[in-house]
Design an enzyme around this catalytic site. Structure first.
Site, PDB file in Angstrom:
ATOM      1  N   ASN A  84       9.251 -62.164  30.042  1.00 55.75           N
ATOM      2  CA  ASN A  84       9.242 -63.313  30.821  1.00 55.75           C
ATOM      3  C   ASN A  84       7.857 -64.007  30.093  1.00 55.75           C
ATOM      4  OD1 ASN A  84      11.095 -62.761  32.633  1.00 55.75           O
ATOM      5  ND2 ASN A  84       9.925 -61.007  33.699  1.00 55.75           N
ATOM      6  N   GLY A  90       8.437 -65.965  35.953  1.00 49.94           N
ATOM      7  CA  GLY A  90       7.951 -65.066  36.763  1.00 49.94           C
ATOM      8  C   GLY A  90       7.117 -64.050  35.979  1.00 49.94           C
ATOM      9  N   HIS A  95      -0.235 -60.272  29.745  1.00 50.88           N
ATOM     10  CA  HIS A  95      -0.406 -59.796  28.521  1.00 50.88           C
ATOM     11  C   HIS A  95       0.886 -59.544  28.131  1.00 50.88           C
ATOM     12  CE1 HIS A  95      -2.424 -56.158  26.045  1.00 50.88           C
ATOM     13  NE2 HIS A  95      -1.230 -56.026  25.754  1.00 50.88           N
ATOM     14  N   HIS A  97       4.708 -58.553  26.720  1.00 46.99           N
ATOM     15  CA  HIS A  97       5.357 -57.315  27.105  1.00 46.99           C
ATOM     16  C   HIS A  97       6.721 -57.455  26.965  1.00 46.99           C
ATOM     17  CE1 HIS A  97       4.636 -59.044  31.067  1.00 46.99           C
ATOM     18  NE2 HIS A  97       5.717 -58.388  31.678  1.00 46.99           N
TER      19      HIS A  97
HETATM   20  P1  AMP Z   1       6.636 -59.268  34.288  1.00 47.44           P
HETATM   21  O1  AMP Z   1       7.164 -59.894  35.796  1.00 47.44           O
HETATM   22  O2  AMP Z   1       7.546 -59.811  33.362  1.00 47.44           O
HETATM   23  O3  AMP Z   1       5.229 -60.028  34.066  1.00 47.44           O
HETATM   24  O4  AMP Z   1       6.381 -57.856  34.390  1.00 47.44           O
HETATM   25  C1  AMP Z   1       5.337 -57.159  34.793  1.00 47.44           C
HETATM   26  C2  AMP Z   1       6.028 -55.641  35.093  1.00 47.44           C
HETATM   27  O5  AMP Z   1       4.980 -54.819  34.913  1.00 47.44           O
HETATM   28  C3  AMP Z   1       6.694 -55.486  36.325  1.00 47.44           C
HETATM   29  O6  AMP Z   1       8.067 -55.055  36.027  1.00 47.44           O
HETATM   30  C4  AMP Z   1       5.969 -54.573  36.891  1.00 47.44           C
HETATM   31  O7  AMP Z   1       6.792 -53.421  37.577  1.00 47.44           O
HETATM   32  C5  AMP Z   1       5.210 -53.879  35.879  1.00 47.44           C
HETATM   33  N1  AMP Z   1       3.971 -53.070  36.179  1.00 47.44           N
HETATM   34  C6  AMP Z   1       2.871 -53.690  37.120  1.00 47.44           C
HETATM   35  N2  AMP Z   1       1.957 -52.636  37.082  1.00 47.44           N
HETATM   36  C7  AMP Z   1       2.371 -51.660  36.470  1.00 47.44           C
HETATM   37  C8  AMP Z   1       1.652 -50.234  36.128  1.00 47.44           C
HETATM   38  N3  AMP Z   1       0.389 -49.995  36.548  1.00 47.44           N
HETATM   39  N4  AMP Z   1       2.397 -49.548  35.499  1.00 47.44           N
HETATM   40  C9  AMP Z   1       3.530 -49.838  35.034  1.00 47.44           C
HETATM   41  N5  AMP Z   1       4.154 -51.079  35.057  1.00 47.44           N
HETATM   42  C10 AMP Z   1       3.750 -51.913  35.741  1.00 47.44           C
HETATM   43 ZN    ZN Z   2      -4.347 -57.425  27.805  1.00 49.65          ZN
END
Ligand code: AMP
Ligand code: ZN
Length: 111
Positions: A84, A90, A95, A97
């Protein structure tokens, strides 16, 4: 403070599936599929929009690792890889990912 920088540094706990000098892989805390993990570069890059010719190899390495960990996790039937980028997509953690989702036959919409 960036949440995923803290996770990659081990200062915030996560369920790590893979780590090397450039890449960190951990389970998503709120899984959207039977297998759902995140692949991040250890270097802080905001999103796909933050990629440059100088740091693009970090993203390329993430993709190589994503495929490797997907295999280790038994995703022989395939998987979906999503990044994303920005508010309209969304993106909640700024960072870069890559979500890897699998372990079920997925519909057209997952995230
Ligand atoms: P996005 O919405 O693409 O930015 O995805 C962020 C993702 O990070 C979401 O699917 C969250 O469930 C995940 N997330 C947030 N905090 C943590 C955490 N502490 N450990 C693992 N996943 C996390
Ligand atoms: Zn970072």
């Amino acid at each position: 403070m960036c949440l995923f920088c803290e996770i990659a540094a081990g200062r915030i706990p996560s369920t790590c599936l893979y780590e090397d000098e450039d890449v960190f892989v951990f389970k998503d805390i709120n899984p959207q599929a039977p297998v759902h993990f995140l692949v991040i570069p250890k270097q802080h890059i905001d999103s796909l929009n933050g990629l440059t010719p100088e740091n693009a190899s970090a993203a390329a390495k993430c993709l190589l690792v994503a495929a490797r960990v997907a295999k280790e996790q038994g995703l022989d039937g395939g998987y979906r890889l999503i990044s994303n980028c920005g508010d309209d997509a969304g993106q909640t953690v700024h960072h870069l990912h890559f979500h890897v989702l699998g372990g079920t036959k997925m519909g057209e919409r997952v995230l």
